[in-house]
Enzyme design. Structure first.
Site, mmCIF file in Angstrom:
data_model
loop_
_atom_site.group_PDB
_atom_site.id
_atom_site.type_symbol
_atom_site.label_atom_id
_atom_site.label_comp_id
_atom_site.label_asym_id
_atom_site.label_seq_id
_atom_site.Cartn_x
_atom_site.Cartn_y
_atom_site.Cartn_z
ATOM 1 N N LEU A 140 -50.119 -32.980 55.053
ATOM 2 C CA LEU A 140 -50.014 -32.175 53.837
ATOM 3 C C LEU A 140 -49.644 -33.093 52.680
ATOM 4 O O LEU A 140 -48.919 -34.073 52.870
ATOM 5 C CB LEU A 140 -48.923 -31.100 53.976
ATOM 6 C CG LEU A 140 -49.162 -29.938 54.941
ATOM 7 C CD1 LEU A 140 -47.975 -28.979 54.897
ATOM 8 C CD2 LEU A 140 -50.451 -29.191 54.633
ATOM 9 N N ASP A 141 -50.120 -32.763 51.473
ATOM 10 C CA ASP A 141 -49.717 -33.502 50.281
ATOM 11 C C ASP A 141 -48.211 -33.374 50.079
ATOM 12 O O ASP A 141 -47.584 -32.411 50.541
ATOM 13 C CB ASP A 141 -50.422 -32.944 49.044
ATOM 14 C CG ASP A 141 -51.928 -33.155 49.079
ATOM 15 O OD1 ASP A 141 -52.390 -34.004 49.857
ATOM 16 O OD2 ASP A 141 -52.623 -32.448 48.325
ATOM 17 N N GLN A 142 -47.653 -34.311 49.337
ATOM 18 C CA GLN A 142 -46.208 -34.322 49.101
ATOM 19 C C GLN A 142 -45.710 -33.000 48.522
ATOM 20 O O GLN A 142 -44.668 -32.481 48.922
ATOM 21 C CB GLN A 142 -45.829 -35.477 48.174
ATOM 22 C CG GLN A 142 -44.333 -35.576 47.897
ATOM 23 C CD GLN A 142 -43.963 -36.801 47.083
ATOM 24 O OE1 GLN A 142 -44.823 -37.626 46.746
ATOM 25 N NE2 GLN A 142 -42.698 -36.953 46.767
ATOM 26 N N ARG A 240 -57.382 -28.422 46.437
ATOM 27 C CA ARG A 240 -57.115 -28.699 45.022
ATOM 28 C C ARG A 240 -58.398 -29.097 44.298
ATOM 29 O O ARG A 240 -58.698 -28.612 43.198
ATOM 30 C CB ARG A 240 -56.069 -29.795 44.909
ATOM 31 C CG ARG A 240 -54.746 -29.439 45.559
ATOM 32 C CD ARG A 240 -53.842 -30.646 45.734
ATOM 33 N NE ARG A 240 -53.442 -31.202 44.448
ATOM 34 C CZ ARG A 240 -52.764 -32.335 44.311
ATOM 35 N NH1 ARG A 240 -52.427 -33.047 45.377
ATOM 36 N NH2 ARG A 240 -52.417 -32.752 43.107
#
Length: 308
Positions: A140-142, A240
């Site tokens: 997962l992205d930060q 995104r």
């Protein structure tokens, strides 16, 4: 598949009736779908046993026999354990599934990073007596919160990597986007690659990797929409990039055209992970509740129009 339990360094199970008479190598590769490379190494190192003795690949199994696989030899964690506690959503002998908070890196990208999710998992392993390398199955992205799966031994990692490639692990996200989508549902199928002008961005490009995102509207607000998204592929920043590409960037996602309205990060949460257990147990669905910042965002979207 059969349910296999961990006992020390071994995974232990009982041969079911439906595979009686099958060669044990074929059983592992073709029936249970274990990766060929892993199976070859297990037999090469005499780590597959049948009825208490090392077995060759051609040996035929019989219903009711005990099969043992040495797949859980002790390993170093691979990074320093952190004393901070995790929110554990599911755990057994083979898997650990946790809830990642927004703002936390999943794994270290620099030597000075000492408080990533991987570090917290190492700390959990240390406290619970699991001597295994930290292996996350997906990322997962930060700034994205939610469900992350870890494998607790190398064979589980290999099997889950294969399931991920074959799109057998279903990942559902909750996303809040600028604008009101008119369609109730849809699919965005556009290839994604690196942005040659910005190293930290991705973009839709004909030379990119295939990427497919399914979405469904779950609620509309005055100038925003709540979506449920399902990933068919797992490209970096996929949701995104795709939502921004079709004109509906995530709220708070300033990297891809969103604005910081009511939340200081991209409004994206990995809510559900659905998969078949790699060692013969039932289909599992593990979920992470919407975090407080996104609950607050949703409440404000319902009760006050967004500006701009």
């Amino acid at each position: 598949m059969i349910a296999m339990k961990k006992q020390g360094e071994w995974l232990i199970g009982t041969i079911p009736d439906e595979v009686d008479g099958l060669g044990i190598g074929s059983l592992l590769r073709e029936q249970w779908k274990w990766p060929k490379k892993q199976v070859h190494l297990l037999f090469q190192h005499k780590e597959v046993w049948l009825e208490g003795n090392p077995a060759a690949q051609h040996v035929k199994v019989a219903a009711g026999q005990e099969i043992k696989v040495r797949a859980c030899a002790p390993e170093p964690f691979g990074l320093d354990p952190s004393p901070e506690k995790l929110q554990v959503l599911y755990e057994d002998d083979h898997l650990l599934i946790v809830n990642k908070p927004a703002g936390m890196l999943l794994h270290p990208t620099e030597k000075f990073h000492k408080k990533t999710l991987d570090h917290l998992v190492a700390g959990h392993f240390e406290r619970t007596g699991v001597a295994a390398r930290v292996r996350h199955v997906h990322r997962l992205d930060q700034e994205t919160s939610g469900v992350v799966m870890y494998a607790k031994h190398a064979l589980a990692s290999a099997l889950l990597d294969e399931h991920l490639r074959e799109r057998k692990i279903k990942r559902h996200y909750i996303a809040y986007v600028h604008g009101r989508l008119s369609k109730e549902s849809g699919t965005i199928s556009e290839p994604i690659g690196k942005d040659r002008f910005y190293s930290n961005r991705r973009r839709v490009t004909p030379t990119g990797d295939a990427a497919v995102t399914h979405y469904r509207v779950t609620e509309r607000f005055e100038t925003a929409t709540k979506l449920e998204c399902e990933l068919e592929t797992g490209r970096t920043h996929q949701i995104r990039v795709h939502l921004s590409y079709v004109g509906f960037p995530l709220i708070g996602d300033t990297l891809y055209g969103g604005k910081e309205m009511f939340v200081k990060r991209q409004a994206l949460h990995a809510a559900i992970l659905r998969f078949s257990h790699p060692f013969g147990m039932e289909t599992l669905e593990v979920s992470a509740a919407l975090p407080p910042d996104l609950q607050q965002l949703e409440s404000r979207l319902r009760h006050s129009p967004m500006q701009g």
